[in-house]
Design an enzyme around this catalytic site. Structure first.
Site, short mmCIF file in Angstrom:
data_model
loop_
_atom_site.label_atom_id
_atom_site.label_comp_id
_atom_site.label_asym_id
_atom_site.label_seq_id
_atom_site.Cartn_x
_atom_site.Cartn_y
_atom_site.Cartn_z
N LEU A 256 -4.42 -7.43 -6.73
CA LEU A 256 -4.04 -8.55 -7.59
C LEU A 256 -5.18 -9.51 -7.88
O LEU A 256 -4.98 -10.70 -8.06
CB LEU A 256 -2.86 -9.31 -6.94
CG LEU A 256 -1.60 -8.47 -6.78
CD1 LEU A 256 -0.51 -9.28 -6.09
CD2 LEU A 256 -1.10 -7.97 -8.13
N LYS A 257 -6.39 -8.97 -7.93
CA LYS A 257 -7.52 -9.82 -8.25
C LYS A 257 -8.17 -9.26 -9.51
O LYS A 257 -8.33 -8.03 -9.62
CB LYS A 257 -8.50 -9.78 -7.07
CG LYS A 257 -9.60 -10.77 -7.16
CD LYS A 257 -10.43 -10.78 -5.88
CE LYS A 257 -11.61 -11.69 -6.09
NZ LYS A 257 -12.47 -11.79 -4.97
N ASN B 45 -6.34 2.35 -12.57
CA ASN B 45 -5.28 1.47 -12.05
C ASN B 45 -3.92 2.12 -12.30
O ASN B 45 -3.76 2.89 -13.24
CB ASN B 45 -5.33 0.13 -12.80
CG ASN B 45 -4.27 -0.84 -12.34
OD1 ASN B 45 -4.05 -1.03 -11.13
ND2 ASN B 45 -3.58 -1.47 -13.27
N GLU C 50 5.30 6.34 -9.69
CA GLU C 50 3.91 5.95 -9.40
C GLU C 50 3.31 6.90 -8.36
O GLU C 50 2.20 7.39 -8.51
CB GLU C 50 3.86 4.52 -8.86
CG GLU C 50 4.28 3.48 -9.87
CD GLU C 50 4.11 2.07 -9.33
OE1 GLU C 50 3.09 1.80 -8.68
OE2 GLU C 50 5.01 1.24 -9.54
N GLY D 138 0.78 -1.24 0.00
CA GLY D 138 0.00 0.00 0.00
C GLY D 138 0.81 1.28 0.00
O GLY D 138 0.33 2.30 0.50
N SER D 139 2.00 1.27 -0.60
CA SER D 139 2.73 2.55 -0.64
C SER D 139 2.01 3.55 -1.54
O SER D 139 2.06 4.76 -1.31
CB SER D 139 4.18 2.34 -1.09
OG SER D 139 4.25 2.02 -2.45
N ASN D 140 1.33 3.05 -2.56
CA ASN D 140 0.54 3.97 -3.40
C ASN D 140 -0.63 4.54 -2.61
O ASN D 140 -0.94 5.72 -2.74
CB ASN D 140 0.06 3.27 -4.67
CG ASN D 140 1.11 3.29 -5.76
OD1 ASN D 140 1.39 4.32 -6.35
ND2 ASN D 140 1.73 2.14 -5.99
N HIS E 266 -0.01 1.16 -13.14
CA HIS E 266 0.80 0.04 -13.63
C HIS E 266 2.26 0.48 -13.74
O HIS E 266 2.54 1.56 -14.25
CB HIS E 266 0.27 -0.42 -15.00
CG HIS E 266 0.95 -1.66 -15.49
ND1 HIS E 266 0.59 -2.92 -15.06
CD2 HIS E 266 1.99 -1.82 -16.33
CE1 HIS E 266 1.40 -3.81 -15.64
NE2 HIS E 266 2.25 -3.17 -16.41
C1 GRF Z 1 2.82 -1.03 -7.67
O1 GRF Z 1 4.01 -1.24 -8.34
C2 GRF Z 1 1.69 -0.88 -8.64
O2 GRF Z 1 2.08 -0.31 -9.85
C3 GRF Z 1 1.29 -2.29 -8.90
O3 GRF Z 1 1.44 -2.93 -7.66
C4 GRF Z 1 2.40 -2.25 -6.87
C5 GRF Z 1 1.76 -1.90 -5.57
O4 GRF Z 1 2.65 -1.33 -4.67
N1 GRF Z 1 0.01 -2.33 -9.53
P1 GRF Z 1 2.13 -0.74 -3.30
O5 GRF Z 1 1.34 -1.84 -2.60
O6 GRF Z 1 1.28 0.44 -3.60
O7 GRF Z 1 3.36 -0.38 -2.54
#
Ligand code: GRF
Length: 190
Positions: free
Chosen positions: A85-86, A102, A174, A16-18, A104
């Site tokens: 991832l689903k 999303n 990202e 969940g760093s994003n 990527h």
């Molecule tokens: C990221 O690289 C995103 O692009 C991909 O999964 C990863 C998730 O990273 N879809 P995080 O859990 O947000 O750190």
């Protein structure tokens, strides 16, 4: 035109760093929208802990019908997939058409599609010898990683020796572009 305030749900399966980058952006008033809900299909996803620490409602739910109910309950306008991832069903995608985005970790359409996630992406980039990689935010449609691109940014990777190093560099991009995509959507630029 003034920006719309959207109710956002973030879906994740991992660290969940994003999510964290979006939470930080919201705190800094980078965008007007509000992260109302975090959903994970993995019980032990650290992203759920992050949500909890920030006081954001968070749930571990695997069943799609339950997810849909939750989205309705919270009046969600925008779903941000962040390491989820689903694969979402056709039914789900139809119900929320144009409302799912999303992130990527590559310059789509390169290195996208089934099986292209996480380190697999960066390994493929490394093997290809590409000197540039990057990240893409796009709308989610039935064709994996093929929906309309909202924003994309490149980064020089010629000095990166491993897939992990590429991944770290791309992750910074990202975190920069996901919040920009949300701002573009709420401002009606997309
Ligand atoms: C990221 O690289 C995103 O692009 C991909 O999964 C990863 C998730 O990273 N879809 P995080 O859990 O947000 O750190």
């Amino acid at each position: 035109m003034s920006a719309k305030r959207l109710n956002i749900a973030v879906f994740l399966s991992g660290g969940g760093s994003n999510l964290q980058s979006l939470i930080d952006a919201q705190r800094e008033n980078y965008f007007k929208s509000s992260i109302e809900l975090v959903i994970s299909n993995k019980k032990d996803a650290f992203g759920l802990q992050r949500a909890k620490m920030e006081g954001i409602d968070n749930y571990y739910i695997e069943d799609e019908e339950e997810v849909i109910e939750m989205l309705r309950e919270y009046n969600i306008d925008l779903i941000c997939l962040a390491g989820y991832l689903k694969i979402l069903s056709k039914k789900f995608l139809n119900q929320f058409e144009g409302k799912i985005i999303n992130i990527h970790p590559s310059l789509l359409p390169k290195y996208g599609g089934k099986g292209m996630y996480g380190l697999y992406v960066h390994e493929a980039v490394l093997d290809s010898g590409d000197q540039i990689s990057g990240a893409t935010v796009h709308f989610v449609t039935e064709k994996i990683d093929m929906g309309k691109i909202i924003i994309q940014e490149e980064i020089d990777i010629k000095n990166e020796k491993t897939a992990i190093d590429i991944g770290k560099k791309v992750l910074k991009i990202e975190h920069k572009i996901y919040k920009e995509a949300i701002r573009m959507i709420e401002e009606g630029e997309i």
